[in-house]
Design a protein around this motif. Sequence first.
Motif, PDB file in Angstrom:
ATOM      1  N   GLU A  71      84.703  52.564  22.983  1.00  0.00           N
ATOM      2  CA  GLU A  71      83.946  53.641  22.353  1.00  0.00           C
ATOM      3  C   GLU A  71      83.484  54.628  23.416  1.00  0.00           C
ATOM      4  O   GLU A  71      83.031  54.224  24.484  1.00  0.00           O
ATOM      5  CB  GLU A  71      82.702  53.093  21.659  1.00  0.00           C
ATOM      6  N   TRP A  89      92.135  53.481  15.094  1.00  0.00           N
ATOM      7  CA  TRP A  89      91.040  54.243  15.688  1.00  0.00           C
ATOM      8  C   TRP A  89      90.208  54.848  14.577  1.00  0.00           C
ATOM      9  O   TRP A  89      90.626  54.930  13.420  1.00  0.00           O
ATOM     10  CB  TRP A  89      91.576  55.346  16.607  1.00  0.00           C
ATOM     11  N   HIS A  90      89.018  55.292  14.915  1.00  0.00           N
ATOM     12  CA  HIS A  90      88.207  56.096  14.012  1.00  0.00           C
ATOM     13  C   HIS A  90      87.192  56.891  14.827  1.00  0.00           C
ATOM     14  O   HIS A  90      87.000  56.640  16.018  1.00  0.00           O
ATOM     15  CB  HIS A  90      87.532  55.256  12.918  1.00  0.00           C
ATOM     16  N   ALA A  91      86.590  57.864  14.185  1.00  0.00           N
ATOM     17  CA  ALA A  91      85.580  58.705  14.822  1.00  0.00           C
ATOM     18  C   ALA A  91      84.473  58.965  13.808  1.00  0.00           C
ATOM     19  O   ALA A  91      84.740  59.066  12.613  1.00  0.00           O
ATOM     20  CB  ALA A  91      86.201  60.026  15.276  1.00  0.00           C
ATOM     21  N   TYR A  92      83.251  59.037  14.309  1.00  0.00           N
ATOM     22  CA  TYR A  92      82.126  59.343  13.424  1.00  0.00           C
ATOM     23  C   TYR A  92      81.094  60.179  14.150  1.00  0.00           C
ATOM     24  O   TYR A  92      80.946  60.078  15.373  1.00  0.00           O
ATOM     25  CB  TYR A  92      81.509  58.074  12.848  1.00  0.00           C
ATOM     26  N   GLU A  93      80.424  61.044  13.394  1.00  0.00           N
ATOM     27  CA  GLU A  93      79.399  61.896  13.976  1.00  0.00           C
ATOM     28  C   GLU A  93      78.092  61.111  14.130  1.00  0.00           C
ATOM     29  O   GLU A  93      77.818  60.193  13.393  1.00  0.00           O
ATOM     30  CB  GLU A  93      79.178  63.127  13.100  1.00  0.00           C
ATOM     31  N   THR A  94      77.316  61.518  15.142  1.00  0.00           N
ATOM     32  CA  THR A  94      76.060  60.851  15.419  1.00  0.00           C
ATOM     33  C   THR A  94      74.893  61.826  15.227  1.00  0.00           C
ATOM     34  O   THR A  94      75.091  63.032  15.127  1.00  0.00           O
ATOM     35  CB  THR A  94      76.017  60.337  16.870  1.00  0.00           C
ATOM     36  N   VAL A 120      84.161  58.298  19.394  1.00  0.00           N
ATOM     37  CA  VAL A 120      85.566  57.964  19.168  1.00  0.00           C
ATOM     38  C   VAL A 120      85.736  56.492  19.517  1.00  0.00           C
ATOM     39  O   VAL A 120      85.332  56.048  20.597  1.00  0.00           O
ATOM     40  CB  VAL A 120      86.502  58.841  20.018  1.00  0.00           C
ATOM     41  N   VAL A 126      80.241  63.155  18.634  1.00  0.00           N
ATOM     42  CA  VAL A 126      81.140  62.285  17.885  1.00  0.00           C
ATOM     43  C   VAL A 126      81.389  61.050  18.743  1.00  0.00           C
ATOM     44  O   VAL A 126      81.506  61.154  19.964  1.00  0.00           O
ATOM     45  CB  VAL A 126      82.479  63.004  17.588  1.00  0.00           C
ATOM     46  N   ARG A 167      81.419  67.501  19.618  1.00  0.00           N
ATOM     47  CA  ARG A 167      82.227  67.756  18.419  1.00  0.00           C
ATOM     48  C   ARG A 167      83.395  68.708  18.674  1.00  0.00           C
ATOM     49  O   ARG A 167      84.515  68.430  18.236  1.00  0.00           O
ATOM     50  CB  ARG A 167      81.322  68.262  17.284  1.00  0.00           C
TER      51      ARG A 167
END
Length: 106
Positions: A69, A95-100, A4, A2, A74
């Motif tokens: 970043e 803020w945000h978070a995303y999977e890679t 962040v 992830v 995870r």
Amino acid sequence: MVVVVVFVPREAADRVRRAAARAGAGAIGNYRACSFSAAGEGRFEPQVGARPTIGRVGEPEVVDEMRVEMVVPRPDARRVVDAVLAAHPYEEPAWHAYETLGLAEL
């Protein structure tokens, strides 16, 4: 993994980076506390009921901020986000978070 992402006033960026790293973010191979930062302007207008760290209720504000970043496994992502938010000076941090995708998923 992830990613962040948090937007933080420049003067607080190192504190937030250190908190994220202590919580497990930024490990890439044999390296620790890895992060990327980019400078920019944060813009907001605090509304009635807000207790802004910077600025005044009802007045637009522009702040010199950093986009920070860091990658995190995870299972550790919630702990990292909690640490980032606890170290952040704002009442309502952006803020945000995303999977890679890793090489195995490509």
